[in-house]
Design a protein around this motif. Structure first.
Motif, PDB file in Angstrom:
ATOM      1  N   LEU B 152       0.809  -1.212   0.000  1.00 38.86           N
ATOM      2  CA  LEU B 152       0.000   0.000   0.000  1.00 38.86           C
ATOM      3  C   LEU B 152       0.847   1.270   0.000  1.00 38.86           C
ATOM      4  N   VAL B 171      -3.400  -2.967 -14.835  1.00 44.74           N
ATOM      5  CA  VAL B 171      -3.086  -2.160 -13.660  1.00 44.74           C
ATOM      6  C   VAL B 171      -3.626  -2.877 -12.433  1.00 44.74           C
ATOM      7  N   ALA B 172      -2.975  -2.631 -11.307  1.00 50.36           N
ATOM      8  CA  ALA B 172      -3.447  -3.203 -10.049  1.00 50.36           C
ATOM      9  C   ALA B 172      -4.381  -2.196  -9.390  1.00 50.36           C
ATOM     10  N   VAL B 173      -5.379  -2.728  -8.692  1.00 49.51           N
ATOM     11  CA  VAL B 173      -6.404  -1.867  -8.104  1.00 49.51           C
ATOM     12  C   VAL B 173      -5.833  -0.979  -7.001  1.00 49.51           C
ATOM     13  N   GLU B 174      -4.690  -1.382  -6.412  1.00 46.56           N
ATOM     14  CA  GLU B 174      -4.079  -0.586  -5.340  1.00 46.56           C
ATOM     15  C   GLU B 174      -3.671   0.801  -5.830  1.00 46.56           C
ATOM     16  N   ILE B 177      -4.682   4.207  -4.434  1.00 47.04           N
ATOM     17  CA  ILE B 177      -4.029   4.857  -3.292  1.00 47.04           C
ATOM     18  C   ILE B 177      -3.175   6.021  -3.776  1.00 47.04           C
TER      19      ILE B 177
END
Lengths: 201, 296
Positions: B152, B171-174, B177
């Motif tokens: 994160l 893409v990663a959902v993180e 952030i």
């Protein structure tokens, strides 16, 4: 508002730990390892993996075949960003580059033949050569195995896995021409070593 | 009169380094994808140049704490970043961090649009939140048993998203952030960096007694207050806040000062002063020091 949302994102893991047994917690903390979805060579047991790996992605970057693919938070919960190999897509060619670059020791430097990503298991109900009556000649798994005559042998033209030598690289699974309805092949890699307490050195 | 036309000394250098640091983590995956170039690898969680490995101190610490295991190469990888933070303070934040780069670029656009030189702090929170964030983040990681900051962390996520896009076309959902942190920056400058970044907290902690610091010379100060306006962390250098653990040595206050009351200084080892008991002399020397004699 944005800050609150961000904090919410941070709080989610602890909120999930606080909950007794809930579906959120199960999916959040569950290991993504299952049949044909494996860790790279030299991986520590699954009980340690998520805590030891710092998700730096260097194993994924160094992998020349793009076998190692990190997945995101929605798919893998706290295992987001950890290296995974789906052998039905791209198997591991055992080049052993990833184990050399891991800075945390999550993937430990080991020799090629010592790799135990899992064990290939032949589904005799699905494999063409094991069918009763109609005999079909197929030895794809035997042909692609990097440890031919050691990890896989032919018994009356039918493939047999030798557990002692199988590295679980998944080349046989990837090569297998039979695909079942559930996406499995006639030979699958079962991650039998991933959940043990102590890994065989 | 000459002082008024003084040009920024550190800002262009810093922006150039930030740009290079960000271009590096874009170029490395592209080179890797096209030419199998793996001499330089990774991003600011762990980066390797040949056999020289760096590991981000907080990620390494979390890995050690949550797995309860020590691994030699990990400690060696953490050594240089820790040493840099120990000597130079939170310089990673100001000079390398890709979030810093994105924030600077955003500020640049805002400056053009609003035609104001400095942005106003809209949300004022206690500065100590930074330590609380660090402690709670480590506690949270240990309770959950997984290093939370590693997937994160905004600076790390920038690198990971770039790799995901370039190598795997996803893409990663993180990544939200990173967007959230940038939204916070729009809301109030460096809101995340000032109060919430656990990595910044750790680096500040390590660099609390740093050698490189911004020295304030009272004699030259005309109390114009430009330094505290220029500070991205809203510190007040003329009240000694540049010596606090929060300062990340970006040099913006030095650039903003028209009378050269501020300058980078290299702190000499204190032990000598205490041994010889010349504290008073040393102090008086400091106040008479010529501000032109920059040690850096």
């Amino acid at each position: 508002m944005e800050r609150r949302e961000f904090l919410k994102g941070l709080i989610l893991p602890i909120a999930a730990t606080a909950l007794p047994v809930s579906p959120v917690r199960a999916s959040l903390f569950q290991s993504p390892i299952k049949t044909n979805v494996l860790r790279p060579p030299g991986a520590v047991p699954e009980s340690l993996f998520a805590s030891k790996c710092i998700r730096c992605g260097r194993c994924a970057e160094v992998c020349p075949y793009r076998s190692i693919v990190p997945r995101d938070f929605l798919e893998t919960g706290v295992n987001a960003g950890t290296p995974l190999i789906d052998v039905t897509k791209v198997p591991c060619y055992l080049c052993m580059k990833c184990v050399e670059v891991c800075p945390t020791g999550t993937l430990r430097p080991i020799a090629q033949q010592e790799t135990r990503m899992g064990l290939a298991v032949i589904d005799r109900y699905a494999c063409m050569t094991w069918q009763e009556g109609e005999f079909m000649l197929c030895r794809t798994c035997y042909n692609v195995c990097p440890f031919k005559e050691k990890a896989i042998k032919l018994d009356e033209l039918r493939p047999v896995i030798i557990e002692e030598y199988c590295t679980g690289c998944g080349l046989c699974t990837h090569g297998c021409p039979v695909t079942l309805e559930n996406g499995k092949k006639a030979v699958n890699i079962e991650p039998i070593y991933a959940f043990g307490k102590v890994r065989k050195e | 009169m000459n002082e008024k036309t003084k040009t920024s000394k550190y800002r262009p250098i810093r922006f150039f380094i930030l740009l290079c640091a960000t271009l590096l983590i874009i170029a490395v995956p592209i080179l890797n994808n096209r030419f199998q170039f793996t001499f330089i690898q990774g991003w600011y969680q762990s980066i390797s140049i040949g056999n020289l490995w760096f590991v981000s101190p907080l990620e390494g610490l979390e890995s050690i704490l949550t797995s309860r295991m020590l691994y030699g190469p990990l400690l060696v990888g953490m050594a240089i970043p820790v040493l840099v933070a120990f000597l130079l303070g939170r310089v990673f934040c100001a000079w390398i961090c890709p979030i810093s780069f994105l924030s600077e670029v955003t500020d640049w656009f805002i400056r053009i649009l609003s035609r104001k030189k400095y942005r106003k702090t809209r949300i004022i929170l206690p500065r100590r939140m930074l330590w609380a964030s660090l402690v709670s983040e480590i506690a949270l990681a240990m309770i959950a048993g997984v290093p939370i900051f590693v997937f994160l962390s905004p600076p790390g996520l920038v690198g990971r998203e770039l790799m995901m896009v370039i190598l795997f076309k996803t893409v990663a959902v993180e990544g939200v952030i990173v967007l959230a942190v940038m939204a916070m920056h729009l809301l109030s400058p460096r809101l995340f960096c000032r109060h919430l970044c656990p990595l910044g907290g750790l680096l500040g902690c390590i660099g609390a007694k740093r050698r490189l610091y911004v020295e304030f010379n009272v004699e030259n100060c005309i109390k114009c207050g430009m330094c505290s306006k220029a500070c991205p962390l809203a510190l007040d250098p003329k009240n000694g806040q540049a010596l606090s653990a929060y300062c990340w040595n970006c040099g913006d206050c030095i650039d903003s000062c028209k009378t050269e009351a501020l300058s980078f200084k290299w702190r000499e080892i204190k032990v000598n002063d205490e041994n010889t008991n010349h504290k008073v002399n040393v102090k008086s020397n400091h106040s008479h020091q010529n501000p032109v004699s920059h040690s850096l």
